[in-house]
Enzyme design. Structure first.
Site, short mmCIF file in Angstrom:
data_model
loop_
_atom_site.label_atom_id
_atom_site.label_comp_id
_atom_site.label_asym_id
_atom_site.label_seq_id
_atom_site.Cartn_x
_atom_site.Cartn_y
_atom_site.Cartn_z
CG HIS A 155 -44.26 67.73 -26.61
ND1 HIS A 155 -44.49 66.35 -26.99
CD2 HIS A 155 -45.48 68.25 -26.56
CE1 HIS A 155 -45.68 66.01 -27.25
NE2 HIS A 155 -46.34 67.11 -26.92
CB SER A 285 -18.83 74.81 -9.85
OG SER A 285 -17.53 74.65 -10.86
#
Length: 481
Positions: A155, A285
């Site tokens: 999870h 970036s």
């Protein structure tokens, strides 16, 4: 405006992503020369079975297989609106002696469909060694890191420890299943054969004056000459279109498998536990110069998602082939089949590049383990207390209370996990304090993971690698873009 490649649409699969060999496999040159090869094989088989075809005609066909006038064929197709007949006429132009016997007795699918099956077969043969190359490189990575403890996650919450190598084996397991599925589809791919207009072979029965044994032999001979072991026993005008669904489905499953793997790599990159290759001149970036985005894994996920969704096309196409055939399959298949293989090729090419430069950061992994290891060790602490005569329920309650207090410190105050400090300060646990270093050793939490990796690599991974070992190319795989 000058007419150039920059003035028209071209597929990113052909300009940015797929390999040269896979692009050639789906090129016009491959398709049209395969058509000519099949016309030649048909004439050869018909001659061997007694039809009036000369050695000169056959040699003329063979000599001109690669002599394709693409411009003339395109102009002819504009006139005829029929691609096969356009190439019959163009082939006949450069084979004046053999022209009268080209396509003798055949229908378009005797050439077009069989050529498609040749291309699909060859595409599998390009793809499978690349898949095996990824399996080989990932297997080496798993072996190298089989004993390196790392947090397991369920999870996406910290769970019992595993190892970096064992996690890699989960990815490998998926790839092994993919190889099994894809190689199964490849092995069961058949030739359409020489079946005629609606699959009844009526024109060939007429050519051989009602001799069905010769019709059967013609079918078998062309099938063998084309490199296939067998053909589909019965067909309509086309080979069964459900075969296309099987082909693309096997590739779509590969898409899902590599998508899962590269999603995991993106998560781990975000945790700074594992990094994909990042070149010295690479920019992460345009604004945030410090970034090292996992762009290769993101690319794999992006193209794999496209691949996964292609399977609905051949499924739908197969379901609406009216009676013996409907031509609404044609344009869809031109797009779907080629792009499925080009996409699969692209993700494996990129995945191989990732795997060859995959970097593990053990100190970050150890630091992340340290943050939650006290919680992981609570069961060991309880067992240690019971062994010296403690009450399991009393110990469990004390650990529960201290764990909640430590969790509150982490979540609300933003401090480090101080559960161990709380255990050390509690007199109840004094009898086992000398055991704490051993109880907190990460390697004691990984169970049989290293042995599982060793067994899995030997029993399941190595046989796949051995199967393709002479065809695997894994050294310094580079991406142009």
């Amino acid at each position: 405006m000058a007419n150039s490649v920059y003035d028209t649409y071209v597929s990113p699969l052909s300009t940015r992503y797929a390999s040269t060999e896979m692009k050639f496999n789906f090129s016009d040159r491959k398709k049209f020369t395969t058509w000519r090869t099949l016309w030649t094989l048909l004439a050869q088989a018909e001659k061997e079975l007694g039809l009036d075809i000369t050695d000169q005609q056959l040699k003329e066909l063979q000599d001109n297989v690669n002599n394709v006038d693409f411009v003339a064929a395109a102009n002819e197709e504009k006139l005829t609106r029929h691609d096969i007949m356009a190439h019959v006429h163009t082939y006949a132009t450069c084979c004046p002696t053999a022209g009268p016997i080209i396509h003798l007795g055949a229908t378009s699918c005797d050439i077009g469909d069989n050529a498609d099956l040749v291309v699909l077969r060859d595409a599998f043969d390009i793809l499978l060694p690349k898949l095996a190359g990824c399996v080989k490189t990932l297997g080496e990575f798993a072996d190298k890191h089989k004993s390196l403890p790392t947090l397991g996650f369920t999870h996406f919450q910290p769970a019992q420890l595993t190892t970096v190598g064992k996690r890699a084996c989960l990815w490998l397991q998926d790839l092994i299943i993919c190889e099994k599925n894809i190689s199964h589809v490849r092995a069961n791919l058949k030739f359409r054969g020489i079946k005629g207009t609606t699959g009844t072979q009526a024109s060939f029965l007429q050519l051989f004056n009602g001799d069905y044994s010769k019709v059967r032999e013609l079918d078998n001979r062309v099938t063998q000459l084309a490199g296939f072991q067998s053909s589909y026993s019965v067909t309509g005008q086309t080979y069964p279109r459900i075969v296309d669904a099987e082909v693309v489905s096997s590739l779509s499953v590969l898409g899902a498998s590599v998508h899962k793997m590269c999603t995991d790599l993106r998560l781990l990159a975000g945790m700074n536990e594992i990094g994909e290759p990042f070149e010295p001149t690479q920019i992460g970036s345009s604004a945030m110069a410090y970034k090292q985005n996992p762009m290769r894994s993101e690319r794999v996920c992006s193209i794999a998602r496209y691949l996964m969704n292609l399977v609905n096309n051949p499924l739908t196409t197969a379901s609406v082939q009216w009676l013996e055939r409907s031509l609404d399959d044609s344009a869809n298949r031109r797009l779907c089949l080629s792009e499925a293989f080009l996409a699969a090729d692209s993700v494996l090419l990129t995945l191989q590049n990732i795997l060859e430069g995959l970097t593990v950061f053990p100190k970050v992994i150890a630091k992340n383990i340290d943050k939650v290891l006290p919680f992981m060790a609570t069961e060991n602490i309880i067992i240690a207390m019971v062994k010296i005569g403690g009450d399991r329920q009393v110990c469990h309650e004390k650990i529960r209370v201290l764990s909640l207090e430590a969790a509150s410190t982490v979540r609300i105050e933003g401090k480090d996990n101080d559960l161990l400090d709380r255990v050390i300060k509690d007199p109840y646990f004094a009898p086992i304090l000398d055991q704490l270093p051993q109880l907190l050793e990460p390697s004691t939490f990984i169970g049989c993971a290293p042995d599982q990796v060793t067994y899995f690599l030997k029993e399941e991974v190595q046989p796949v690698v051995n199967k393709y070992i002479t065809k695997i190319k894994t050294t310094a795989t580079k991406l142009d873009i």
